[in-house]
Structures are given as C-alpha cells and as structure tokens.
Design a protein around this motif. Structure first.
Motif, PDB file in Angstrom:
ATOM      1  N   THR A  62      71.601  35.357 108.949  1.00 48.25           N
ATOM      2  CA  THR A  62      72.181  35.356 107.611  1.00 48.25           C
ATOM      3  C   THR A  62      72.842  36.688 107.268  1.00 48.25           C
ATOM      4  O   THR A  62      73.922  36.728 106.675  1.00 48.25           O
ATOM      5  N   ILE A  65      76.318  36.879 108.758  1.00 42.99           N
ATOM      6  CA  ILE A  65      77.310  35.995 108.160  1.00 42.99           C
ATOM      7  C   ILE A  65      77.651  36.436 106.733  1.00 42.99           C
ATOM      8  O   ILE A  65      78.809  36.384 106.310  1.00 42.99           O
ATOM      9  N   PHE A  66      76.641  36.885 105.997  1.00 44.74           N
ATOM     10  CA  PHE A  66      76.845  37.369 104.624  1.00 44.74           C
ATOM     11  C   PHE A  66      76.183  38.744 104.521  1.00 44.74           C
ATOM     12  O   PHE A  66      75.045  38.875 104.068  1.00 44.74           O
ATOM     13  N   TYR A  79      82.166  35.924 103.494  1.00 43.94           N
ATOM     14  CA  TYR A  79      81.417  35.444 104.663  1.00 43.94           C
ATOM     15  C   TYR A  79      82.195  35.753 105.947  1.00 43.94           C
ATOM     16  O   TYR A  79      83.427  35.744 105.954  1.00 43.94           O
ATOM     17  N   PHE A  81      82.247  34.049 109.390  1.00 44.46           N
ATOM     18  CA  PHE A  81      81.778  32.881 110.137  1.00 44.46           C
ATOM     19  C   PHE A  81      82.297  32.809 111.574  1.00 44.46           C
ATOM     20  O   PHE A  81      81.689  32.126 112.409  1.00 44.46           O
ATOM     21  N   VAL A 128      73.342  31.652  99.223  1.00 42.33           N
ATOM     22  CA  VAL A 128      73.981  32.057 100.482  1.00 42.33           C
ATOM     23  C   VAL A 128      73.658  31.052 101.585  1.00 42.33           C
ATOM     24  O   VAL A 128      74.542  30.622 102.346  1.00 42.33           O
ATOM     25  N   ILE A 132      76.111  28.490 103.912  1.00 43.30           N
ATOM     26  CA  ILE A 132      76.140  28.385 105.369  1.00 43.30           C
ATOM     27  C   ILE A 132      76.010  26.920 105.796  1.00 43.30           C
ATOM     28  O   ILE A 132      76.766  26.427 106.644  1.00 43.30           O
ATOM     29  N   HIS A 135      79.229  25.114 105.020  1.00 40.72           N
ATOM     30  CA  HIS A 135      80.323  25.455 105.935  1.00 40.72           C
ATOM     31  C   HIS A 135      80.280  24.587 107.189  1.00 40.72           C
ATOM     32  O   HIS A 135      81.322  24.154 107.686  1.00 40.72           O
TER      33      HIS A 135
END
Length: 445
Positions: A62, A65-66, A79, A81, A128, A132, A135
């Motif tokens: 996590t 990604i963030f 983000y 990704f 958050v 994810i 997405h």
C-alpha cells in the motif's frame, strides 16, 4: 507397509484444486522461471512479499502505491499503479488467480521499522485500500476489471514490530473498519484476513468482536504455519471450522496462505539455528528446506487437506532464487520441492472426483482421484520419514490388464518411472532409498 482399499469404484467428493496455491509469481525479467512456474500449475498466487522478491520495484504494498498519506485518496494522480499493474498481469497471464494481500511486506530492518506503523486515520486508510481494489476490479484510474476475488487485510499483525507496531486492539479496530468499508463497496468480493502466525482463536475472537460492533463479518479467515509435522498442519482446518461454527461464523471460509516445511521444529534451538553446521544441515541434507523430506512433507500435507474443510492453501514458495523457500538449489537446478509441487499440480489438473482411500497408514499419506471421464485413476503415496522398504497397495476397480505408470520422487529421482509388480489387484512398489519418498501412480480403468 500394506495400504488397503484404494477403491476407484467409490467417489467421496471433489478434488479441491485451490489447495494448490503459492506466494510466488513470474518476476519482471521472467527467464527460465516463466516456463517452470507455468508447469507448477498453481491455482492461486498470493501477493505477499512480492516487493521483497522483486528488488527495487514499487509494487503491491500500500505504501508503494499510495506513498503520501496526507494526499487525497479520491484523486487518481496520487497513486502509482504502473509496476503493480504489470506484475499482476504477468501473474494472471500465467494462469494463476491473484490473492491480493493489502498492507505491507514484512520488514527485516532490525530495531527500526517504517511501513508497519499504525495508520493515523483508519477511515482514510480504508479509502486508500478501497481505491486499490476499485482500480483492479472496476477499472478506476485507468485500471482493470480483473476477476480478483480474494482481498486480504494485512499480514501477521501478531508477529511483532516487523509486521505491526501497534496493539492487537488497535489492529482489530483497523481490521473491522477496513472490512466494512470494502464490503460496502464490493459486496461480491471475498474480503478477510489477517494472515495470523497460527490458528489463534483468542486473536480471532478479538477481531470478531470489533467486526460485530460494525455489523460485518469476514468472508474468510487466514493464518500461517511452519512445521515439520504434517499431521499438525492437516488437523488445523477441522479445528478452526469447529471454532468458527461454534462462534456463529458458519459461512466464513478457511485459508492457510503461508505454509512450509521447517526443520527448525525438529529439536533445533534458536541458539543452534544460526550455527554454520546447523544451517548446512537445514539446507543441504535430506532434512533440508528444499530437499526430499521437505518435498514429501508438501505432498503429505496437500493430500491430507483434501479431506478437510480447508478452502484455500498457498505454499510459501517465494523468490525462485531463495534457497530456503524457493524452487532452486544454489546452482539454479530445480530442487525437490519444485518437483513435489509439479506432481501435485499435475494431480489436481487431471483428477476431478476424489475416491475412497485411507488418509494415512503408518507414515504414508494417500490421496486418489478420477479423471472427468472416469477412464483414468490417479494416486499419490507420500511416505514421509519412514524406513519402509516397500509399499503394497490394494487397488479396487482396476482391471488386471490396466496400463499402469508409476513415477517416484525421492533423494535420487525426480518423478522418474520405476518398475513395480501388479498382480491380483495388488500393486507392489519398492523404494530406492531408506528416506522419504513419494509415488505418483496413473491407472487406466
């Protein structure tokens, strides 16, 4: 050792291929491991520790990604990704389903840890994680609509600071808040966790109490086990099923998504473990992590689980380059664990219906199945840490003129064909060494 009553005329249920999962995937550079991984036939691949095995890449976790928690979780620009998109696609293209672990990989960083901190704002952290999931399942932020069904909240919060810097009570609150947030938006996905270090009922009760306050229940619970005792691992799903049913969580599924043979549990103390001679013993002898005891242990566990209520299993095979938990030796030759997993992958790819057989006799574990057209039968015999010289197997429903193929995995052979005696419904197999050994038997019906 006589093993009676392998009866190919009696089916007792379905083979569960989801026990044959892993924690590994094809790395970015692929190489020879691409073919080897595909040949293992894993049904699930759990994403935990991928960021450790694929060095230098900001993937899965996590905080990769963030990375900046003070930013707006609803803005796609916050983000990162792309590399995770690529590694997820590689996994899916290989044929494995993704089992996505939300949170962080383990931190082997000594006395200071950076990613296992308690989030300042549990609700924002849940947003958050929802982004994810969105997405990868709903196409948000130029994403995808993958059929990623299983999402796990954290990993081993009971391990200590390497995985969680807060208290158990703090984690229970985070777990419940995240679970409710994800189930509100994604009711059809399987959300659960938290991958405890063992089947710890008191810890699960703490989680459930917080979940009950919010009116939400996990779709699955998950835990881990490292041992050299197959029975200890095989017995856990039944015990946890009884626990969940008694608690009222009858629809909550069971997942063991890290497991591996571990010789440490066979009388080696913590002080001894780091001694060079013990490390050599643990890696380079028959009892070693990637050698024949480990391989036959794998098959014993996988065979035993087929008659338990376990829903999903994921072997902690991780980096292909790891001597302790990977699939290769120091010279990059496939190790015995590789061949054990290939054997079981072949079994679950071919066998559909489970047939009647004893789960265990002496130190031999059995599992047998039928092909979908019922024209072939398959049998695995896992003779673990036994000095048996021969195994005799009574096979019912197998014609005397059956075409029979027998493969052996032992200290000297990697699924090589071996001679056998077949007469009057009895198959006699001879081991080639006085160590652990497994046989994979195919019969025409």
């Amino acid at each position: 050792m006589l093993i009676p009553s392998i009866d190919f005329t009696k089916t007792i249920g379905k083979i569960n291929p989801d026990h044959h999962g892993s924690n590994s995937t094809i790395p970015f550079n692929g190489g020879a491991f691409t073919r080897d991984y595909n040949d293992l036939g894993f049904t699930f691949s759990r994403t935990h520790d991928w960021a450790l095995w694929i060095n230098g890449q900001r993937i899965i976790d996590t905080h990769f990604i963030f990375p900046l928690m003070h930013l707006d979780p609803t803005d796609p620009k916050n983000y990162f990704f792309t590399p995770t998109d690529d590694i997820i696609k590689k996994c899916i293209d290989s044929g494995s389903k993704v089992f996505y672990r939300l949170g962080t990989s383990i931190e082997h960083t000594g006395n200071k840890h950076y990613n296992t901190v308690v989030p300042d704002d549990f609700e924002k952290y849940a947003e958050v994680l929802a982004a994810i999931v969105r997405h990868y399942t709903k196409g948000w932020a130029n994403g995808f609509t993958y059929d990623i069904t299983h999402w796990e909240i954290w990993n081993e919060p009971d391990l200590g600071e390497a995985m969680w810097l807060g208290t158990a009570e703090e984690f229970a609150k985070l777990f419940a808040i995240v679970l409710k947030r994800l189930k509100d938006e994604f009711p059809n996905l399987q959300i659960g966790g938290p991958a405890l270090c063992g089947p710890k009922e008191d810890y699960f009760k703490l989680l459930f109490a917080e979940c009950d306050k919010l009116g939400v229940r996990p779709d699955f619970i998950s835990w881990h086990c490292y041992t050299a005792d197959p029975d200890f691992l095989i017995e856990q799903p039944k015990a946890m099923r009884d626990f969940l049913d008694a608690y009222g969580y009858k629809d909550t599924k069971l997942v063991i998504n890290e497991w591996h043979y571990f010789p440490h549990s066979y009388g080696i103390s913590d002080a001894q473990w780091n001694a060079p001679n013990i490390r050599q013993l643990a890696y380079n002898t028959d009892i070693g992590m990637g050698n024949i005891d480990s391989a036959v242990f794998n098959l014993a566990v996988l065979s035993g689980w087929q008659k338990t209520p376990l829903d999903i299993g994921c072997y902690y095979g991780a980096s292909p380059n790891s001597l302790a938990y990977g699939y290769y030796n120091s010279d990059f030759a496939r190790n015995k664990c590789y061949y054990s997993m290939k054997l079981f992958g072949d079994f679950v790819a071919k066998a559909v219906d489970m047939v009647e057989s004893p789960s265990k006799l002496g130190k031999t574990y059995t599992i047998a199945g039928l092909s979908s057209d019922r024209k072939k039968g398959y049998l695995i015999l896992s003779n673990y840490r036994s000095d048996d010289e021969t195994l005799e197997v009574d096979l019912k429903g197998v014609p005397e003129n059956s075409h029979i193929d027998v493969r052996i995995l032992d200290a000297n052979h990697d699924l090589a064909p071996v001679p056998f005696i077949w007469h009057d419904g009895r198959l006699t197999l001879t081991k080639t060494s006085r160590t652990s050994a497994a046989f994979f038997i195919t019969v025409s019906l």
